[in-house]
Design a protein around this motif. Structure first.
Motif, PDB file in Angstrom:
ATOM      1  N   GLY A  35      -9.322  -1.959  -7.177  1.00 22.96           N
ATOM      2  CA  GLY A  35      -8.474  -2.586  -6.181  1.00 22.96           C
ATOM      3  C   GLY A  35      -7.035  -2.698  -6.633  1.00 22.96           C
ATOM      4  N   TRP A  36      -6.192  -2.933  -5.655  1.00 23.49           N
ATOM      5  CA  TRP A  36      -4.794  -3.270  -5.896  1.00 23.49           C
ATOM      6  C   TRP A  36      -4.551  -4.689  -5.377  1.00 23.49           C
ATOM      7  CZ3 TRP A  36      -1.335  -0.549  -8.692  1.00 23.49           C
ATOM      8  CH2 TRP A  36      -1.602   0.803  -8.941  1.00 23.49           C
ATOM      9  N   PHE A  37      -3.832  -5.450  -6.175  1.00 19.40           N
ATOM     10  CA  PHE A  37      -3.434  -6.799  -5.821  1.00 19.40           C
ATOM     11  C   PHE A  37      -1.927  -6.903  -6.044  1.00 19.40           C
ATOM     12  CE2 PHE A  37      -7.579  -8.999  -5.540  1.00 19.40           C
ATOM     13  CZ  PHE A  37      -8.401  -7.994  -6.026  1.00 19.40           C
ATOM     14  N   ARG A  38      -1.332  -7.954  -5.509  1.00 19.98           N
ATOM     15  CA  ARG A  38       0.090  -8.157  -5.748  1.00 19.98           C
ATOM     16  C   ARG A  38       0.399  -9.638  -5.832  1.00 19.98           C
ATOM     17  NH1 ARG A  38       2.467  -6.103   0.144  1.00 19.98           N
ATOM     18  NH2 ARG A  38       1.760  -7.902   1.383  1.00 19.98           N
ATOM     19  N   GLN A  39       1.475  -9.922  -6.533  1.00 18.38           N
ATOM     20  CA  GLN A  39       1.927 -11.310  -6.662  1.00 18.38           C
ATOM     21  C   GLN A  39       3.434 -11.350  -6.544  1.00 18.38           C
ATOM     22  OE1 GLN A  39       0.652 -13.374 -10.222  1.00 18.38           O
ATOM     23  NE2 GLN A  39       0.907 -15.345  -9.224  1.00 18.38           N
ATOM     24  N   ALA A  40       3.880 -12.044  -5.521  1.00 17.14           N
ATOM     25  CA  ALA A  40       5.307 -12.239  -5.295  1.00 17.14           C
ATOM     26  C   ALA A  40       5.749 -13.516  -6.000  1.00 17.14           C
ATOM     27  CB  ALA A  40       5.585 -12.332  -3.801  1.00 17.14           C
ATOM     28  N   PRO A  41       7.040 -13.640  -6.306  1.00 18.66           N
ATOM     29  CA  PRO A  41       7.531 -14.837  -6.994  1.00 18.66           C
ATOM     30  C   PRO A  41       7.186 -16.105  -6.235  1.00 18.66           C
ATOM     31  CG  PRO A  41       9.208 -13.132  -6.976  1.00 18.66           C
ATOM     32  CD  PRO A  41       8.111 -12.632  -6.109  1.00 18.66           C
ATOM     33  N   GLY A  42       6.611 -17.055  -6.929  1.00 17.99           N
ATOM     34  CA  GLY A  42       6.284 -18.323  -6.325  1.00 17.99           C
ATOM     35  C   GLY A  42       5.049 -18.323  -5.450  1.00 17.99           C
ATOM     36  N   LYS A  43       4.346 -17.204  -5.417  1.00 19.37           N
ATOM     37  CA  LYS A  43       3.151 -17.104  -4.570  1.00 19.37           C
ATOM     38  C   LYS A  43       1.933 -16.749  -5.414  1.00 19.37           C
ATOM     39  CE  LYS A  43       5.532 -15.786  -0.296  1.00 19.37           C
ATOM     40  NZ  LYS A  43       5.546 -14.837   0.841  1.00 19.37           N
ATOM     41  N   VAL A  48      -4.654  -6.530  -1.860  1.00 19.77           N
ATOM     42  CA  VAL A  48      -3.946  -5.535  -1.071  1.00 19.77           C
ATOM     43  C   VAL A  48      -4.916  -4.493  -0.513  1.00 19.77           C
ATOM     44  CG1 VAL A  48      -2.209  -3.707  -1.100  1.00 19.77           C
ATOM     45  CG2 VAL A  48      -1.814  -5.848  -2.368  1.00 19.77           C
ATOM     46  N   ALA A  49      -5.671  -3.863  -1.396  1.00 18.01           N
ATOM     47  CA  ALA A  49      -6.580  -2.798  -0.968  1.00 18.01           C
ATOM     48  C   ALA A  49      -7.624  -2.560  -2.045  1.00 18.01           C
ATOM     49  CB  ALA A  49      -5.811  -1.503  -0.709  1.00 18.01           C
ATOM     50  N   SER A  50      -8.753  -1.998  -1.631  1.00 18.22           N
ATOM     51  CA  SER A  50      -9.790  -1.642  -2.592  1.00 18.22           C
ATOM     52  C   SER A  50     -10.488  -0.369  -2.145  1.00 18.22           C
ATOM     53  CB  SER A  50     -10.815  -2.771  -2.755  1.00 18.22           C
ATOM     54  OG  SER A  50     -11.539  -2.958  -1.549  1.00 18.22           O
ATOM     55  N   ALA A  61      -5.857  -5.349   3.202  1.00 19.89           N
ATOM     56  CA  ALA A  61      -5.352  -6.590   3.765  1.00 19.89           C
ATOM     57  C   ALA A  61      -4.700  -6.287   5.105  1.00 19.89           C
ATOM     58  CB  ALA A  61      -4.348  -7.217   2.812  1.00 19.89           C
ATOM     59  N   ASP A  62      -4.779  -7.236   6.012  1.00 19.10           N
ATOM     60  CA  ASP A  62      -4.197  -7.022   7.345  1.00 19.10           C
ATOM     61  C   ASP A  62      -2.709  -6.704   7.260  1.00 19.10           C
ATOM     62  OD1 ASP A  62      -6.209  -9.544   9.074  1.00 19.10           O
ATOM     63  OD2 ASP A  62      -6.631  -7.449   8.546  1.00 19.10           O
ATOM     64  N   SER A  63      -2.048  -7.286   6.287  1.00 19.63           N
ATOM     65  CA  SER A  63      -0.600  -7.130   6.184  1.00 19.63           C
ATOM     66  C   SER A  63      -0.169  -5.712   5.811  1.00 19.63           C
ATOM     67  CB  SER A  63      -0.041  -8.119   5.162  1.00 19.63           C
ATOM     68  OG  SER A  63      -0.627  -7.895   3.888  1.00 19.63           O
ATOM     69  N   VAL A  64      -1.092  -4.896   5.315  1.00 17.81           N
ATOM     70  CA  VAL A  64      -0.715  -3.538   4.890  1.00 17.81           C
ATOM     71  C   VAL A  64      -1.457  -2.455   5.668  1.00 17.81           C
ATOM     72  CG1 VAL A  64      -0.228  -4.418   2.584  1.00 17.81           C
ATOM     73  CG2 VAL A  64      -2.420  -3.294   3.029  1.00 17.81           C
ATOM     74  N   LYS A  65      -2.359  -2.835   6.538  1.00 14.64           N
ATOM     75  CA  LYS A  65      -3.113  -1.833   7.309  1.00 14.64           C
ATOM     76  C   LYS A  65      -2.178  -0.945   8.092  1.00 14.64           C
ATOM     77  CE  LYS A  65      -7.564  -4.161   7.946  1.00 14.64           C
ATOM     78  NZ  LYS A  65      -8.448  -4.876   8.899  1.00 14.64           N
ATOM     79  N   GLY A  66      -2.445   0.360   8.017  1.00 15.33           N
ATOM     80  CA  GLY A  66      -1.637   1.316   8.735  1.00 15.33           C
ATOM     81  C   GLY A  66      -0.394   1.756   7.982  1.00 15.33           C
ATOM     82  N   LEU A  81      -2.064   4.134  -4.822  1.00 15.77           N
ATOM     83  CA  LEU A  81      -1.740   3.370  -3.620  1.00 15.77           C
ATOM     84  C   LEU A  81      -0.475   3.974  -3.028  1.00 15.77           C
ATOM     85  CD1 LEU A  81      -2.589   0.873  -1.908  1.00 15.77           C
ATOM     86  CD2 LEU A  81      -0.848  -0.398  -3.193  1.00 15.77           C
ATOM     87  N   GLN A  82      -0.617   4.648  -1.907  1.00 15.92           N
ATOM     88  CA  GLN A  82       0.524   5.200  -1.190  1.00 15.92           C
ATOM     89  C   GLN A  82       1.044   4.125  -0.255  1.00 15.92           C
ATOM     90  OE1 GLN A  82       2.119   8.228  -1.461  1.00 15.92           O
ATOM     91  NE2 GLN A  82       3.603   7.350  -0.018  1.00 15.92           N
ATOM     92  N   MET A  83       2.307   3.756  -0.417  1.00  8.20           N
ATOM     93  CA  MET A  83       2.893   2.677   0.366  1.00  8.20           C
ATOM     94  C   MET A  83       4.017   3.246   1.213  1.00  8.20           C
ATOM     95  SD  MET A  83       2.942  -0.357  -2.492  1.00  8.20           S
ATOM     96  CE  MET A  83       4.241   0.419  -3.451  1.00  8.20           C
ATOM     97  N   ASN A  84       3.859   3.181   2.508  1.00  9.79           N
ATOM     98  CA  ASN A  84       4.856   3.680   3.456  1.00  9.79           C
ATOM     99  C   ASN A  84       5.407   2.524   4.288  1.00  9.79           C
ATOM    100  OD1 ASN A  84       4.272   6.337   2.601  1.00  9.79           O
ATOM    101  ND2 ASN A  84       2.626   6.514   4.097  1.00  9.79           N
ATOM    102  N   SER A  85       6.527   2.774   4.930  1.00  9.50           N
ATOM    103  CA  SER A  85       7.152   1.772   5.804  1.00  9.50           C
ATOM    104  C   SER A  85       7.273   0.426   5.100  1.00  9.50           C
ATOM    105  CB  SER A  85       6.341   1.622   7.102  1.00  9.50           C
ATOM    106  OG  SER A  85       6.233   2.864   7.769  1.00  9.50           O
ATOM    107  N   LEU A  86       7.788   0.474   3.901  1.00  4.88           N
ATOM    108  CA  LEU A  86       7.857  -0.740   3.088  1.00  4.88           C
ATOM    109  C   LEU A  86       8.814  -1.757   3.686  1.00  4.88           C
ATOM    110  CD1 LEU A  86       7.679   0.958  -0.387  1.00  4.88           C
ATOM    111  CD2 LEU A  86       6.159  -0.870   0.399  1.00  4.88           C
ATOM    112  N   LYS A  87       8.447  -3.019   3.492  1.00  5.05           N
ATOM    113  CA  LYS A  87       9.218  -4.144   4.006  1.00  5.05           C
ATOM    114  C   LYS A  87       9.634  -5.041   2.836  1.00  5.05           C
ATOM    115  CE  LYS A  87       6.152  -4.264   8.046  1.00  5.05           C
ATOM    116  NZ  LYS A  87       5.231  -5.120   8.845  1.00  5.05           N
TER     117      LYS A  87
END
Length: 120
Positions: A35-43, A48-50, A61-66, A81-87
């Motif tokens: 799996g992939w996980f992530r941690q943002a500052p203060g969170k 993310v995905a598995s 995760a719903d936040s990264v679907k699609g 982990l291919q990440m497109n349309s990054l925010k």
């Protein structure tokens, strides 16, 4: 003991793409899933995905679907982990991890992480 080394992080503008890779090594590397996980500052760290090592079933995760896509190469013991349309809200340290057991949802082995920064 399993060693995991992530690579591919960096700085990208909103809407851009990055591809993260994780290389696994170790005599007893035989995962049920990775799996992939992530941690943002203060969170807290978040999922993310598995991907199941056998069969390749994926979960996101719903936040990264699609936008994100996880894949694995069983022969090379790597997961990507291919990440497109990054925010900007995707900015975080990204970790890959190994889930050893089908019967326990815990992830047992973790990489050191790679920083992803998305500028607005």
């Amino acid at each position: 003991q399993v060693q995991l080394v992530e690579s591919g992080g960096g700085l990208v503008q909103t809407g851009g793409s990055l591809r993260l890779s994780c290389a696994a090594s170790g005599r007893y590397f035989s995962p049920y899933a990775m799996g992939w996980f992530r941690q943002a500052p203060g969170k807290e760290r978040e999922f993310v995905a598995s991907i199941r090592w056998s069969g390749g079933r994926t979960s996101y995760a719903d936040s990264v679907k699609g936008r994100f896509s996880i894949s694995r190469d069983n022969a090379k013991n790597t997961v990507s982990l291919q990440m497109n349309s990054l925010k900007p809200e995707d900015t975080a340290v990204y970790y890959c991890a190994v889930r050893r057991s089908q019967y326990n949802s815990r992830y047992d082995d973790w990489g050191q992480g790679t920083q992803v920064t998305v500028s607005s």
